[in-house]
Motif scaffolding. Structure first.
Motif, mmCIF file in Angstrom:
data_model
loop_
_atom_site.group_PDB
_atom_site.id
_atom_site.type_symbol
_atom_site.label_atom_id
_atom_site.label_comp_id
_atom_site.label_asym_id
_atom_site.label_seq_id
_atom_site.Cartn_x
_atom_site.Cartn_y
_atom_site.Cartn_z
ATOM 1 N N ILE A 105 0.832 -1.203 0.000
ATOM 2 C CA ILE A 105 0.000 0.000 0.000
ATOM 3 C C ILE A 105 0.868 1.254 0.000
ATOM 4 C CG2 ILE A 105 -1.664 1.326 1.354
ATOM 5 C CD1 ILE A 105 -2.900 -1.287 2.243
ATOM 6 N N LEU A 106 1.928 1.242 0.813
ATOM 7 C CA LEU A 106 2.835 2.391 0.846
ATOM 8 C C LEU A 106 3.503 2.595 -0.517
ATOM 9 C CD1 LEU A 106 4.553 2.006 4.346
ATOM 10 C CD2 LEU A 106 2.824 3.676 3.652
ATOM 11 N N LYS A 107 3.895 1.501 -1.156
ATOM 12 C CA LYS A 107 4.517 1.613 -2.480
ATOM 13 C C LYS A 107 3.538 2.170 -3.502
ATOM 14 C CE LYS A 107 7.946 -2.091 -1.883
ATOM 15 N NZ LYS A 107 8.356 -3.467 -2.296
ATOM 16 N N LEU A 108 2.276 1.715 -3.426
ATOM 17 C CA LEU A 108 1.255 2.241 -4.324
ATOM 18 C C LEU A 108 1.021 3.734 -4.064
ATOM 19 C CD1 LEU A 108 -1.408 -0.635 -4.359
ATOM 20 C CD2 LEU A 108 0.120 0.046 -6.228
ATOM 21 N N GLY A 109 1.071 4.117 -2.786
ATOM 22 C CA GLY A 109 0.895 5.519 -2.435
ATOM 23 C C GLY A 109 2.005 6.384 -3.005
ATOM 24 N N LEU A 110 3.238 5.926 -2.892
ATOM 25 C CA LEU A 110 4.378 6.662 -3.448
ATOM 26 C C LEU A 110 4.302 6.706 -4.974
ATOM 27 C CD1 LEU A 110 7.252 5.303 -1.158
ATOM 28 C CD2 LEU A 110 6.207 7.576 -1.096
ATOM 29 N N LEU A 111 3.836 5.604 -5.580
ATOM 30 C CA LEU A 111 3.675 5.570 -7.033
ATOM 31 C C LEU A 111 2.610 6.570 -7.467
ATOM 32 C CD1 LEU A 111 4.316 4.281 -9.778
ATOM 33 C CD2 LEU A 111 2.580 2.520 -9.273
ATOM 34 N N TYR A 112 1.530 6.640 -6.714
ATOM 35 C CA TYR A 112 0.451 7.596 -6.982
ATOM 36 C C TYR A 112 0.986 9.035 -6.975
ATOM 37 C CZ TYR A 112 -3.359 10.692 -5.414
ATOM 38 O OH TYR A 112 -4.236 11.742 -5.241
ATOM 39 N N SER A 142 -5.637 5.509 -10.233
ATOM 40 C CA SER A 142 -5.944 4.225 -10.863
ATOM 41 C C SER A 142 -5.050 3.098 -10.342
ATOM 42 C CB SER A 142 -5.814 4.335 -12.388
ATOM 43 O OG SER A 142 -4.491 4.671 -12.767
ATOM 44 N N VAL A 143 -3.930 3.451 -9.699
ATOM 45 C CA VAL A 143 -3.047 2.422 -9.129
ATOM 46 C C VAL A 143 -3.755 1.672 -7.995
ATOM 47 C CG1 VAL A 143 -0.957 3.692 -9.757
ATOM 48 C CG2 VAL A 143 -1.969 4.033 -7.491
ATOM 49 N N PHE A 144 -4.849 2.266 -7.456
ATOM 50 C CA PHE A 144 -5.571 1.636 -6.348
ATOM 51 C C PHE A 144 -6.844 0.912 -6.800
ATOM 52 C CE2 PHE A 144 -3.367 5.181 -4.116
ATOM 53 C CZ PHE A 144 -2.645 4.427 -3.211
ATOM 54 N N LEU A 145 -7.056 0.804 -8.111
ATOM 55 C CA LEU A 145 -8.288 0.201 -8.622
ATOM 56 C C LEU A 145 -8.507 -1.215 -8.102
ATOM 57 C CD1 LEU A 145 -8.633 1.392 -12.339
ATOM 58 C CD2 LEU A 145 -10.327 1.636 -10.504
ATOM 59 N N PHE A 161 -13.697 0.792 -8.473
ATOM 60 C CA PHE A 161 -13.820 2.053 -9.212
ATOM 61 C C PHE A 161 -14.393 3.186 -8.364
ATOM 62 C CE2 PHE A 161 -16.299 4.987 -11.858
ATOM 63 C CZ PHE A 161 -15.289 5.473 -12.682
ATOM 64 N N ARG A 162 -15.551 2.958 -7.718
ATOM 65 C CA ARG A 162 -16.215 4.048 -6.998
ATOM 66 C C ARG A 162 -15.380 4.551 -5.830
ATOM 67 N NH1 ARG A 162 -18.924 4.153 -2.709
ATOM 68 N NH2 ARG A 162 -19.059 1.893 -2.600
ATOM 69 N N LYS A 163 -14.806 3.641 -5.058
ATOM 70 C CA LYS A 163 -13.994 4.075 -3.924
ATOM 71 C C LYS A 163 -12.684 4.724 -4.377
ATOM 72 C CE LYS A 163 -15.760 0.808 -0.485
ATOM 73 N NZ LYS A 163 -15.400 -0.301 0.440
ATOM 74 N N THR A 164 -12.158 4.287 -5.519
ATOM 75 C CA THR A 164 -10.966 4.933 -6.068
ATOM 76 C C THR A 164 -11.283 6.372 -6.456
ATOM 77 O OG1 THR A 164 -10.064 2.844 -6.912
ATOM 78 C CG2 THR A 164 -9.248 4.867 -7.928
ATOM 79 N N LEU A 165 -12.466 6.575 -7.027
ATOM 80 C CA LEU A 165 -12.893 7.932 -7.375
ATOM 81 C C LEU A 165 -13.072 8.779 -6.120
ATOM 82 C CD1 LEU A 165 -13.723 9.909 -9.563
ATOM 83 C CD2 LEU A 165 -16.043 8.974 -9.473
ATOM 84 N N LEU A 166 -13.662 8.188 -5.081
ATOM 85 C CA LEU A 166 -13.814 8.906 -3.807
ATOM 86 C C LEU A 166 -12.458 9.273 -3.222
ATOM 87 C CD1 LEU A 166 -16.704 6.839 -2.181
ATOM 88 C CD2 LEU A 166 -16.761 9.299 -2.659
ATOM 89 N N TYR A 167 -11.512 8.339 -3.306
ATOM 90 C CA TYR A 167 -10.150 8.588 -2.822
ATOM 91 C C TYR A 167 -9.532 9.762 -3.569
ATOM 92 C CZ TYR A 167 -5.071 7.974 -2.699
ATOM 93 O OH TYR A 167 -3.719 8.187 -2.603
ATOM 94 N N ALA A 168 -9.655 9.770 -4.904
ATOM 95 C CA ALA A 168 -9.088 10.847 -5.715
ATOM 96 C C ALA A 168 -9.732 12.190 -5.371
ATOM 97 C CB ALA A 168 -9.266 10.538 -7.201
ATOM 98 N N LEU A 169 -11.037 12.178 -5.155
ATOM 99 C CA LEU A 169 -11.744 13.412 -4.807
ATOM 100 C C LEU A 169 -11.306 13.944 -3.443
ATOM 101 C CD1 LEU A 169 -15.367 12.555 -6.030
ATOM 102 C CD2 LEU A 169 -13.817 14.257 -7.008
#
Length: 390
Positions: A84-91, A313-316, A321-329
């Protein structure tokens, strides 16, 4: 326009009291309502420039960042899944890469490399107040947002010093101070971790479970004001220091389960609303009629939100999809940092007054539009949950 303190107090009292009712009627969170009411009060001349009002609002912002920090237990960075941390840094890396590509491709001011990926957890904390702490997308947003804010404020501190002093000794000194503060914070974390491991009862002595002297609040306020003094002395971003101070409270005094509620009750009842009202009052509503201001503001909002949605999208696979959009918002409301960068750029001559108004309008528009979008998505989720068979 200079306004006397008495009229500001009266208007502020009315806005603080009435904003929850307007929020319920309009079905949008309280923070955007307070910003809108502040803008209307400023437009009508009920609130204008007042130095004391400005100082109290700044304290409100710092306290909001302090409260946001109390939601981040530093130990989570050691216990969270490394994936998760790696995905966060990638984001975060993708977000900065998209910003750099856009900046160079369209030959716009290099400041946009810093502006587009800006993150601030202050507004994310207000979402906790709205939706609770059991939302996985919101908890992830706070975790990655905390890392992103450290990066944003470090970049803001560096760029601000560069614009103010140029590439000289002052810039080197500011960079040195920032690195020293981060090293000091890391050292303090390790030292306190060892200290409380050997003497766990010390935490209860400092913050007793039952205490009519409010030692817990007093310790928090002492830490809050001490960190402000330190950041002022070092000429660093105070909001960053306030956030770090809050994380220490969450990390080492988690036995006080009611402490965050006690701190938030005071903050969201007085200091934080004062900050939001002041932000609204600083925007000139007639600026929306200046050619290009609204267009540029909408462009800024669109680009910042779109880039976060693409990067998220790295968290899809993790969120759907919906929670990823909420995260981005949740990351699309760097309200205070966007205003801070716009102010630095305007004072240094990096942007003109019209672009400055566009940034202010964009920051306000983001807070309003994004919170409404989150509200809609969350209401859709609640409807689906009600339809599910028990």
């Amino acid at each position: 326009m200079q306004t006397d303190g008495l009229s500001i107090l009266i208007v502020l009292a009315l806005i603080v009291f009435s904003s929850p009712y307007f929020s319920k009627i309009l079905r949008i969170p309280i923070a955007p309502v307070e910003i809108i009411l502040g803008a209307l009060a400023g437009y009508l001349g009920l609130i204008g420039h007042n130095e004391m009002f400005k100082i109290v609002s700044e304290v409100g912002f710092f306290y909001l960042m302090f409260l946001a920090g109390t939601e981040v237990d530093l130990k989570i960075f050691f216990t969270t899944d490394k994936k998760i941390l790696k995905l966060g840094l990638l984001y975060i890396a993708i977000l900065y890469a998209l910003s750099a590509f856009t900046t160079f491709a369209f030959n716009i001011d290099k400041l946009f490399i810093l502006i587009i990926p800006l993150m601030s957890v202050g507004m994310i904390f207000t979402l906790f107040k709205e939706y609770g702490k059991d939302k996985d997308w919101l908890n992830l947003g706070m975790l990655v947002g905390s890392i992103g804010e450290v990066v944003s404020i470090a970049a803001l501190t560096f760029v601000g010093a560069y614009m103010k002093f140029g590439a000289g000794s002052e810039l080197a000194l500011t960079t040195l101070y920032l690195g020293g503060f981060l090293a000091l914070s890391a050292g303090a974390f390790k030292a306190l971790n060892v200290l409380f491991w050997w003497y766990p009862q010390l935490r209860v002595i400092l913050m007793p479970h039952y205490d009519n002297a409010e030692k817990d609040i007093r310790l928090c306020m002492a830490l809050f004001f001490s960190i402000i003094a330190l950041m002022l002395y070092l000429n660093l971003e105070i909001a960053f220091g306030a956030f770090v101070a809050g994380t220490f409270i969450a990390t080492f005094f988690d036995h006080k389960k009611d402490l965050p509620h006690k701190l938030a009750s005071f903050g969201f009842g007085f200091l934080v609303p004062t900050f939001f009202v002041h932000i609204g009052s600083t925007f000139k509503l007639n600026a929306i009629f200046i050619d290009g201001v609204v267009r540029d503001a909408l462009l800024i909002v669109t680009v910042m939100t779109l880039f976060r949605a693409v990067s998220a999208s790295v968290f899809l696979n993790l969120l759907g999809f919906r929670k990823t959009l909420l995260y981005a918002l949740s990351h699309s409301m760097p309200l205070t940092l966007l205003i801070a960068v716009a102010t630095i750029a305007y004072k240094s001559g990096g942007i003109n007054e019209n672009f400055y108004f566009s940034f202010i309008l964009a920051s306000l528009t983001q807070a309003i539009i994004v919170t409404i979008c989150i509200k809609i998505l969350m209401s859709y989720e609640n409807k689906n949950l009600q339809k599910e068979p028990k």
